[in-house]
Design an enzyme around this catalytic site. Sequence first.
Site, mmCIF file in Angstrom:
data_model
loop_
_atom_site.group_PDB
_atom_site.id
_atom_site.type_symbol
_atom_site.label_atom_id
_atom_site.label_comp_id
_atom_site.label_asym_id
_atom_site.label_seq_id
_atom_site.Cartn_x
_atom_site.Cartn_y
_atom_site.Cartn_z
ATOM 1 N N GLU A 176 -7.786 -44.690 -4.968
ATOM 2 C CA GLU A 176 -7.771 -45.008 -3.543
ATOM 3 C C GLU A 176 -6.344 -45.063 -2.988
ATOM 4 O O GLU A 176 -6.155 -45.175 -1.775
ATOM 5 C CB GLU A 176 -8.491 -46.336 -3.294
ATOM 6 C CG GLU A 176 -7.854 -47.567 -3.918
ATOM 7 C CD GLU A 176 -8.270 -47.807 -5.363
ATOM 8 O OE1 GLU A 176 -8.123 -48.958 -5.817
ATOM 9 O OE2 GLU A 176 -8.719 -46.849 -6.028
ATOM 10 N N SER A 226 -5.137 -46.901 -17.141
ATOM 11 C CA SER A 226 -4.530 -47.830 -18.090
ATOM 12 C C SER A 226 -5.470 -48.051 -19.273
ATOM 13 O O SER A 226 -6.682 -47.861 -19.178
ATOM 14 C CB SER A 226 -4.237 -49.164 -17.409
ATOM 15 O OG SER A 226 -5.440 -49.846 -17.117
ATOM 16 N N CYS A 281 1.850 -40.238 -17.543
ATOM 17 C CA CYS A 281 1.417 -40.716 -18.852
ATOM 18 C C CYS A 281 2.097 -39.933 -19.965
ATOM 19 O O CYS A 281 2.064 -40.348 -21.117
ATOM 20 C CB CYS A 281 -0.104 -40.634 -18.981
ATOM 21 S SG CYS A 281 -0.752 -38.958 -18.985
#
Length: 498
Positions: A176, A226, A281
């Site tokens: 979002e 995560s 990442c």
Amino acid sequence: MRDIHHFIDGAARPGASGRFGDVFDPNTGEVQARVALATAGEIDAAVQAAVRAQAEWGQVNPQRRARVMFEFKRLVEARMDELATLLSSEHGKVIADSRGDIQRGLEVIEFACGIPHAMKGEYTEGAGPGIDVYSMRQPLGVAAGITPFNFPAMIPMWMFGVAIACGNAFILKPSEKDPSVPVRLAELMIEAGAPAGVLNVVHGDKAAVDAILQHPAIAAVSFVGSSDIAHYVYREAAAHGKRCQAMGGAKNHGVILPDADLDQAVKDIVGAAFGSAGERCMALPVVVPVGEKTAEALRERLVEEVAGLKVGVSTDVAAQYGPVVNAAHRKRVEDYIQLGVDEGAELVVDGRGFALQGFEKGFFIGPTLFDRVTPQMKSYQDEIFGPVLQIARAESFEEALALPSNHAYGNGVAIFTRNGRAAREFASRVNVGMVGINVPIPVPVAYHTFGGWKRSVFGDANQHGMEGVRFYTKVKTVTARWPEGSVEDSAFIIPTMR
């Protein structure tokens, strides 16, 4: 105030929940739009549209599905500048990075264009007397993807490209924080020829995620985010009978052997550590020089290189990186910098308090460099996800090998050396899923597969490549015999291959 709607059954659908999330311009710090947050009912509407569309789409032959992928690729390429500008305006990465974000997603779409070959099954003639055995890959039905803010184009395309090419319909729940590009991609997929409902986009928070994980008509869920949330998603998806690939966090290391080309290694490390403000990442936030001489030479060159980095707004073509995504994330990164100081690491370059003239309210952090970081420090153990580079010194090859191998995360690692034997041994022994040899960000090409180890992944299926095809399809195996005798000759025993 611009409203960002859901995209369901081929059309924009305003939110019904009355709940919205703010979408910021990270360069100015101002709210530029609000995004609707979905209810469970809106998730269900998207799923029902997907179920209807998939019944038709799954029967389309693979070659025709591939033609839609080809057209989608053409449409995205034609709108590259528009999409990159939109992406940068919500994420904050510089335009060149945004173009790379889109391009790496398109490479998986290119792979999906070859889906007729990837979907082929196996065949054995004469497995027994008059018996043939063959297998076929069939779509699962409806799949869903939950994607992070840091790659709002690439990661959705990694997921829905393969899933849709295999004959599935797809529900995408993007972050979002930067939701506009995923909606635009869904519009382009319909324009490319996919039936309405094949690709739906629903925005939301945990309520939307839980609705996806619990919906009985969703057969598979792909997630990137995560590690704590990845573990939750994997656990909940499994509890509701779904396939799940859940990619988590990372703490990627770059090992520098004494014989490395230090000039090239330093440039590679700085780009990998600070590019996209460290919000990758597959960033390289830890560098491990082997030997005191290597460490001192590396530190000296890193200080010089970091001092020359230009932080700027997303549209500044001279900027190496832009702001982080929002104020909360900036505070999180700055808190980790203070934690590193409190733990006793040496703060060589402090990026806190960075302000860009004319954009003082933007979410900027200057490049930060630590030295003498140890494995016992929480700032080393955790993923910071910002423009922070840590030097963790090692006295030997074995000690350097142990650092990424023993870390809780196991996404990527790199080694810089001219010694082929050392590189080969490191690649073989290191307990990490993706390895770069003189390559600082070892993201595999689209026709291979992406996935880490340990707390960097939950589930046994990687992203894209043939792993992606296997994840988004189910295998049906047929054993066929065409009897020559009469019905009376049939036997009520299990067939054996005599």
